[in-house]
Design a protein around this motif. Structure first.
Motif, PDB file in Angstrom:
ATOM      1  N   ILE A  63    -114.107 -59.617  -0.653  1.00  0.00           N
ATOM      2  CA  ILE A  63    -115.039 -60.571  -1.255  1.00  0.00           C
ATOM      3  C   ILE A  63    -115.906 -61.163  -0.155  1.00  0.00           C
ATOM      4  N   THR A  64    -117.180 -61.345  -0.439  1.00  0.00           N
ATOM      5  CA  THR A  64    -118.058 -61.993   0.526  1.00  0.00           C
ATOM      6  C   THR A  64    -119.033 -62.906  -0.195  1.00  0.00           C
ATOM      7  N   GLU A  65    -119.420 -63.970   0.465  1.00  0.00           N
ATOM      8  CA  GLU A  65    -120.411 -64.910  -0.044  1.00  0.00           C
ATOM      9  C   GLU A  65    -121.710 -64.667   0.727  1.00  0.00           C
ATOM     10  N   ASP A  66    -122.630 -63.958   0.097  1.00  0.00           N
ATOM     11  CA  ASP A  66    -123.918 -63.665   0.712  1.00  0.00           C
ATOM     12  C   ASP A  66    -124.890 -64.793   0.351  1.00  0.00           C
ATOM     13  N   PRO A  67    -125.472 -65.473   1.350  1.00  0.00           N
ATOM     14  CA  PRO A  67    -126.397 -66.570   1.037  1.00  0.00           C
ATOM     15  C   PRO A  67    -127.651 -66.114   0.310  1.00  0.00           C
ATOM     16  N   ILE A  68    -127.931 -64.819   0.345  1.00  0.00           N
ATOM     17  CA  ILE A  68    -129.133 -64.294  -0.308  1.00  0.00           C
ATOM     18  C   ILE A  68    -128.829 -63.750  -1.698  1.00  0.00           C
ATOM     19  N   LEU A  69    -127.764 -62.943  -1.818  1.00  0.00           N
ATOM     20  CA  LEU A  69    -127.481 -62.261  -3.077  1.00  0.00           C
ATOM     21  C   LEU A  69    -126.196 -62.730  -3.756  1.00  0.00           C
ATOM     22  N   GLY A  70    -125.622 -63.822  -3.284  1.00  0.00           N
ATOM     23  CA  GLY A  70    -124.509 -64.439  -3.981  1.00  0.00           C
ATOM     24  C   GLY A  70    -123.145 -63.871  -3.640  1.00  0.00           C
ATOM     25  N   LYS A  71    -122.170 -64.201  -4.476  1.00  0.00           N
ATOM     26  CA  LYS A  71    -120.785 -63.774  -4.268  1.00  0.00           C
ATOM     27  C   LYS A  71    -120.603 -62.355  -4.771  1.00  0.00           C
ATOM     28  N   ILE A  72    -120.006 -61.519  -3.938  1.00  0.00           N
ATOM     29  CA  ILE A  72    -119.774 -60.117  -4.292  1.00  0.00           C
ATOM     30  C   ILE A  72    -118.291 -59.794  -4.106  1.00  0.00           C
ATOM     31  N   LYS A  73    -117.684 -59.255  -5.154  1.00  0.00           N
ATOM     32  CA  LYS A  73    -116.280 -58.837  -5.091  1.00  0.00           C
ATOM     33  C   LYS A  73    -116.199 -57.335  -5.277  1.00  0.00           C
ATOM     34  N   THR A  74    -115.446 -56.671  -4.396  1.00  0.00           N
ATOM     35  CA  THR A  74    -115.275 -55.223  -4.491  1.00  0.00           C
ATOM     36  C   THR A  74    -113.789 -54.882  -4.594  1.00  0.00           C
ATOM     37  N   THR A  75    -113.479 -53.967  -5.491  1.00  0.00           N
ATOM     38  CA  THR A  75    -112.110 -53.501  -5.699  1.00  0.00           C
ATOM     39  C   THR A  75    -112.099 -51.985  -5.597  1.00  0.00           C
ATOM     40  N   PHE A  89    -113.792 -47.387   7.968  1.00  0.00           N
ATOM     41  CA  PHE A  89    -115.046 -46.640   8.057  1.00  0.00           C
ATOM     42  C   PHE A  89    -115.986 -47.249   9.091  1.00  0.00           C
ATOM     43  N   GLY A  90    -115.821 -48.538   9.362  1.00  0.00           N
ATOM     44  CA  GLY A  90    -116.641 -49.203  10.380  1.00  0.00           C
ATOM     45  C   GLY A  90    -117.684 -50.135   9.829  1.00  0.00           C
ATOM     46  N   LEU A  91    -117.954 -50.055   8.532  1.00  0.00           N
ATOM     47  CA  LEU A  91    -118.946 -50.922   7.905  1.00  0.00           C
ATOM     48  C   LEU A  91    -118.221 -52.110   7.289  1.00  0.00           C
ATOM     49  N   ILE A  92    -118.552 -53.324   7.765  1.00  0.00           N
ATOM     50  CA  ILE A  92    -117.891 -54.525   7.261  1.00  0.00           C
ATOM     51  C   ILE A  92    -118.935 -55.552   6.860  1.00  0.00           C
ATOM     52  N   PHE A  93    -118.551 -56.425   5.932  1.00  0.00           N
ATOM     53  CA  PHE A  93    -119.460 -57.448   5.426  1.00  0.00           C
ATOM     54  C   PHE A  93    -118.740 -58.785   5.411  1.00  0.00           C
ATOM     55  N   ASN A 135    -107.353 -58.130   9.504  1.00  0.00           N
ATOM     56  CA  ASN A 135    -108.696 -58.557   9.893  1.00  0.00           C
ATOM     57  C   ASN A 135    -109.310 -57.386  10.652  1.00  0.00           C
ATOM     58  N   SER A 136    -110.494 -57.566  11.194  1.00  0.00           N
ATOM     59  CA  SER A 136    -111.165 -56.440  11.849  1.00  0.00           C
ATOM     60  C   SER A 136    -110.387 -55.925  13.051  1.00  0.00           C
ATOM     61  N   PRO A 167    -108.567 -57.549  -3.599  1.00  0.00           N
ATOM     62  CA  PRO A 167    -108.580 -58.630  -2.606  1.00  0.00           C
ATOM     63  C   PRO A 167    -108.027 -59.931  -3.181  1.00  0.00           C
ATOM     64  N   ASP A 168    -107.399 -60.719  -2.328  1.00  0.00           N
ATOM     65  CA  ASP A 168    -107.008 -62.071  -2.704  1.00  0.00           C
ATOM     66  C   ASP A 168    -108.266 -62.882  -2.989  1.00  0.00           C
ATOM     67  N   ASN A 169    -108.174 -63.832  -3.904  1.00  0.00           N
ATOM     68  CA  ASN A 169    -109.352 -64.611  -4.291  1.00  0.00           C
ATOM     69  C   ASN A 169    -109.925 -65.448  -3.156  1.00  0.00           C
ATOM     70  N   ASN A 170    -109.151 -65.658  -2.095  1.00  0.00           N
ATOM     71  CA  ASN A 170    -109.624 -66.439  -0.949  1.00  0.00           C
ATOM     72  C   ASN A 170    -110.253 -65.579   0.141  1.00  0.00           C
ATOM     73  N   SER A 171    -110.395 -64.294  -0.118  1.00  0.00           N
ATOM     74  CA  SER A 171    -110.977 -63.393   0.883  1.00  0.00           C
ATOM     75  C   SER A 171    -112.426 -63.773   1.166  1.00  0.00           C
ATOM     76  N   LYS A 172    -112.859 -63.548   2.408  1.00  0.00           N
ATOM     77  CA  LYS A 172    -114.219 -63.889   2.826  1.00  0.00           C
ATOM     78  C   LYS A 172    -114.958 -62.695   3.426  1.00  0.00           C
ATOM     79  N   GLY A 173    -114.338 -61.521   3.378  1.00  0.00           N
ATOM     80  CA  GLY A 173    -114.969 -60.350   3.965  1.00  0.00           C
ATOM     81  C   GLY A 173    -114.669 -59.094   3.170  1.00  0.00           C
ATOM     82  N   ILE A 174    -115.492 -58.075   3.363  1.00  0.00           N
ATOM     83  CA  ILE A 174    -115.319 -56.790   2.697  1.00  0.00           C
ATOM     84  C   ILE A 174    -115.137 -55.695   3.732  1.00  0.00           C
ATOM     85  N   TYR A 175    -114.123 -54.845   3.533  1.00  0.00           N
ATOM     86  CA  TYR A 175    -113.815 -53.737   4.433  1.00  0.00           C
ATOM     87  C   TYR A 175    -114.127 -52.411   3.749  1.00  0.00           C
TER      88      TYR A 175
END
Length: 445
Positions: A71-83, A120-124, A167-168, A219-227
């Motif tokens: 999960i990430t909070e993007d200041p431009i495009l909002g909250k994004i959750k990926t499963t 993969f190396g791409l993180i958000f 984490n990373s 992801p846990d609901n408190n997650s702040k990053g996407i792997y």
């Protein structure tokens, strides 16, 4: 009055000499697209042209090179959750088709199961903080032949099989900083289930998938990053699902490494309610740039693209010979953020009247090239000024000559193919924010 630019291929030698002796530059027709304002040509015509952000009906992102979770909070495009959803698959043999057999004798004793995750190396977002993820069992096997849409979810059991915290740094060796895999232990019961699978029904990948349900990484609901976790055919650089067993009286441990090259899919859910694109929804799939401070947006995984409408270019008349037409779009540099990587490569497609990407007679998506459209488009890359330039000469000429029914173009993130062309990259959440596009036309009458 400034002279129009003449196509040198149709000039006589005398006219060519006059042209180069002239002190005036070729006429340059420039327009600013903001969704409402008019772009005035250097002659009397006044044209209203538009730019907007659109949302695609569906974005297929299954069977990609990697899965996303977090999960990430993007200041431009909002909250994004990926499963991430995946189905362990039998590994193909030497012919690349027939799977390596998963053979286990009836006397086998199950030992363990583990999931090897390769970053993969791409993180958000924030991946410095440690975050928790849960692995759930799917309620049913994934469809081997289906292409899943980006916002499509799959049912899974409410109780997780296990959890892991990363984490990373979890994917780097503490001493050498070299990339490394992260292993997640799963319940032994999965190994017991696997070794009991009748190998006669597991001779094909499809048959095995139907016999063994896949998994979800939630992801846990408190997650702040996407792997991103590397998938694909089994090798040392891809994630894999491994089961271990042994036989009574033996010390040797056997294993089978299933790859993650079968059914796989990332669900991407976004909440744009607190952003400039709050009005962009499944029922309202286009927002004009005039409502978003003259900016437009691009993000493949959420189906967001930039549309440029050239409808009123036809008012030039049909007697125009376009020598060159270039569409340029500059990135809004105030939106660049290391936690939310930008798009660097783009492709362009024609849009129909319903804002759908145009397909060919075989129902395959098509992309713009300088001379036509094809299954792969030309890449438009961000330059040092954070601008992309797109050759739209052929498209504008067809539009002016009324040889096409398509009057709009879609700007999308590109995945670069082996041949150097580009297709829509819909498996990631890199994004771009554009300022007003500009069109420059050099023409002759």
């Amino acid at each position: 009055m400034k002279k129009t630019f003449l196509n040198v291929q149709i000039l006589t030698l005398a006219l060519l000499s006059v042209f180069f002796l002239a002190c005036e530059n070729p006429t340059e027709i420039g327009y600013d697209f903001d969704g409402t304002s008019s772009g005035k040509a250097y002659f009397s015509d006044t044209l209203t042209l538009g730019a907007s952000t659109i949302l695609s009906d569906s974005i297929v992102n299954g069977k990609a090179n990697y899965l996303m979770a977090g999960i990430t909070e993007d200041p431009i495009l909002g909250k994004i959750k990926t499963t991430a959803f995946f189905q362990p698959s039998l590994v193909p043999g030497a012919d690349g088709v027939t799977p390596l057999p998963f053979k286990v004798l009836p006397t086998a004793i199950a030992d363990s199961v583990e999931l090897r995750l390769i970053n993969f190396g791409l993180i958000f977002g924030d991946t410095v903080q440690r975050q928790t993820f849960y692995i759930h069992r799917l309620n049913s096997s994934m469809n081997y032949s289906k292409n899943y849409n980006g916002d499509e979810g799959l049912g899974y059991e409410s109780t997780p099989l296990t959890r892991f915290i990363i984490n990373s740094r979890s994917f780097k060796n503490d001493t050498s900083n070299a990339p490394q895999a992260f292993y997640v232990k799963l319940p032994k019961a999965l190994a017991e289930e696997l070794i009991k699978i009748d190998t006669t029904t597991g001779k094909t990948k499809e048959a095995f998938n139907n016999k063994f349900r896949g998994f979800a990484i939630v992801p846990d609901n408190n997650s702040k990053g996407i792997y991103t976790f590397n998938t694909g055919l089994l090798n040392s650089a891809t994630s894999t699902f491994i089961t271990y067993w042994h036989y009574p009286g033996e010390t040797e441990v056997y294993n089978y490494q299933f790859d993650l090259n079968g059914p796989r899919h990332t669900q991407v859910i976004s909440d744009r309610s607190a952003t400039a694109l709050s009005k962009l929804t499944k029922t309202n799939k286009e927002v004009k740039a005039s409502l978003t401070s003259s900016k437009t947006y691009v993000q493949g995984g959420t189906g967001i693209g930039t549309k440029v409408d050239f409808s009123n270019v036809t008012s030039y008349g049909s007697g125009i010979n376009v020598s060159k037409a270039t569409l340029s779009l500059k990135l809004d540099q105030t939106t660049l953020n290391v936690l939310h990587p930008q798009v660097f490569n783009f492709v362009v497609s024609e849009l129909d009247a319903n804002n759908n990407q145009v397909r060919n007679s075989s129902n395959n998506l098509t992309y713009l090239t300088p001379l036509s459209t094809s299954a792969e488009g030309s890449i438009a890359s961000v330059d040092t000024t954070q601008t992309i330039y797109i050759d739209v000469t052929n498209f504008i000429q067809k539009l002016i000559s009324k040889k096409t029914i398509y009057k709009s173009l879609l700007i999308s993130p590109a995945a670069v193919t082996a041949s150097g062309g580009g297709i829509l990259s819909n498996d990631q959440i890199r994004r771009a924010v554009f300022l007003k596009p500009k069109l420059e036309i050099y023409y002759a009458k």
